[in-house]
Design a protein around this motif. Sequence first.
Motif, mmCIF file in Angstrom:
data_model
loop_
_atom_site.group_PDB
_atom_site.id
_atom_site.type_symbol
_atom_site.label_atom_id
_atom_site.label_comp_id
_atom_site.label_asym_id
_atom_site.label_seq_id
_atom_site.Cartn_x
_atom_site.Cartn_y
_atom_site.Cartn_z
ATOM 1 N N SER A 36 0.841 -1.196 0.000
ATOM 2 C CA SER A 36 0.000 0.000 0.000
ATOM 3 C C SER A 36 0.874 1.243 0.000
ATOM 4 O O SER A 36 2.056 1.188 0.340
ATOM 5 N N LEU A 37 0.273 2.359 -0.372
ATOM 6 C CA LEU A 37 0.971 3.645 -0.394
ATOM 7 C C LEU A 37 0.349 4.559 0.648
ATOM 8 O O LEU A 37 -0.878 4.554 0.825
ATOM 9 N N ILE A 45 -1.015 10.786 -2.800
ATOM 10 C CA ILE A 45 0.098 10.016 -2.252
ATOM 11 C C ILE A 45 1.032 10.939 -1.477
ATOM 12 O O ILE A 45 1.406 12.009 -1.959
ATOM 13 N N LEU A 46 1.403 10.514 -0.270
ATOM 14 C CA LEU A 46 2.334 11.278 0.567
ATOM 15 C C LEU A 46 3.758 10.952 0.139
ATOM 16 O O LEU A 46 4.384 10.012 0.626
ATOM 17 N N LEU A 50 6.840 8.508 1.776
ATOM 18 C CA LEU A 50 7.429 7.419 0.998
ATOM 19 C C LEU A 50 8.952 7.506 1.013
ATOM 20 O O LEU A 50 9.637 6.511 1.211
ATOM 21 N N THR A 51 9.466 8.697 0.805
ATOM 22 C CA THR A 51 10.910 8.899 0.799
ATOM 23 C C THR A 51 11.505 8.579 2.158
ATOM 24 O O THR A 51 12.541 7.933 2.247
ATOM 25 N N ALA A 52 10.835 8.994 3.228
ATOM 26 C CA ALA A 52 11.328 8.755 4.579
ATOM 27 C C ALA A 52 11.282 7.268 4.939
ATOM 28 O O ALA A 52 12.176 6.763 5.610
ATOM 29 N N SER A 57 19.640 1.879 1.957
ATOM 30 C CA SER A 57 20.338 0.594 1.958
ATOM 31 C C SER A 57 19.388 -0.567 1.680
ATOM 32 O O SER A 57 19.804 -1.622 1.243
ATOM 33 N N ASP A 58 18.083 -0.375 1.924
ATOM 34 C CA ASP A 58 17.102 -1.439 1.716
ATOM 35 C C ASP A 58 16.630 -1.540 0.277
ATOM 36 O O ASP A 58 16.074 -2.552 -0.130
ATOM 37 N N ARG A 59 16.803 -0.490 -0.497
ATOM 38 C CA ARG A 59 16.267 -0.455 -1.850
ATOM 39 C C ARG A 59 17.163 -1.201 -2.819
ATOM 40 O O ARG A 59 18.381 -1.064 -2.786
ATOM 41 N N PRO A 60 16.536 -1.978 -3.725
ATOM 42 C CA PRO A 60 17.348 -2.623 -4.757
ATOM 43 C C PRO A 60 17.736 -1.599 -5.819
ATOM 44 O O PRO A 60 16.905 -0.911 -6.363
ATOM 45 N N VAL A 61 18.990 -1.457 -6.078
ATOM 46 C CA VAL A 61 19.472 -0.503 -7.068
ATOM 47 C C VAL A 61 20.040 -1.292 -8.241
ATOM 48 O O VAL A 61 20.861 -2.177 -8.062
#
Length: 68
Positions: A36-37, A45-46, A50-52, A57-61
């Motif tokens: 959910s968003l 959408i906030l 979302l950015t916070a 480090s958790d995001r797949p890049v």
Amino acid sequence: MILKEGSTLTAEELRSWSEIQMAAYKYPRVIEIVTSLPMTATGKILKRQLTAESGASDRPVFEERTNQ
């Protein structure tokens, strides 16, 4: 991205499709699939939340390609 109930899609499949369908500067470099968003009372959408919530480090890049 939020998937509809019963649908399946991996981040890699979406990235591959995006690279084919979009210009190189437009396709997403980071893809997160969430349940959910965060939204305001009016349904917007906030983006700050979302950015916070997403830790760098958790995001797949994915690797960025350069044409040389």
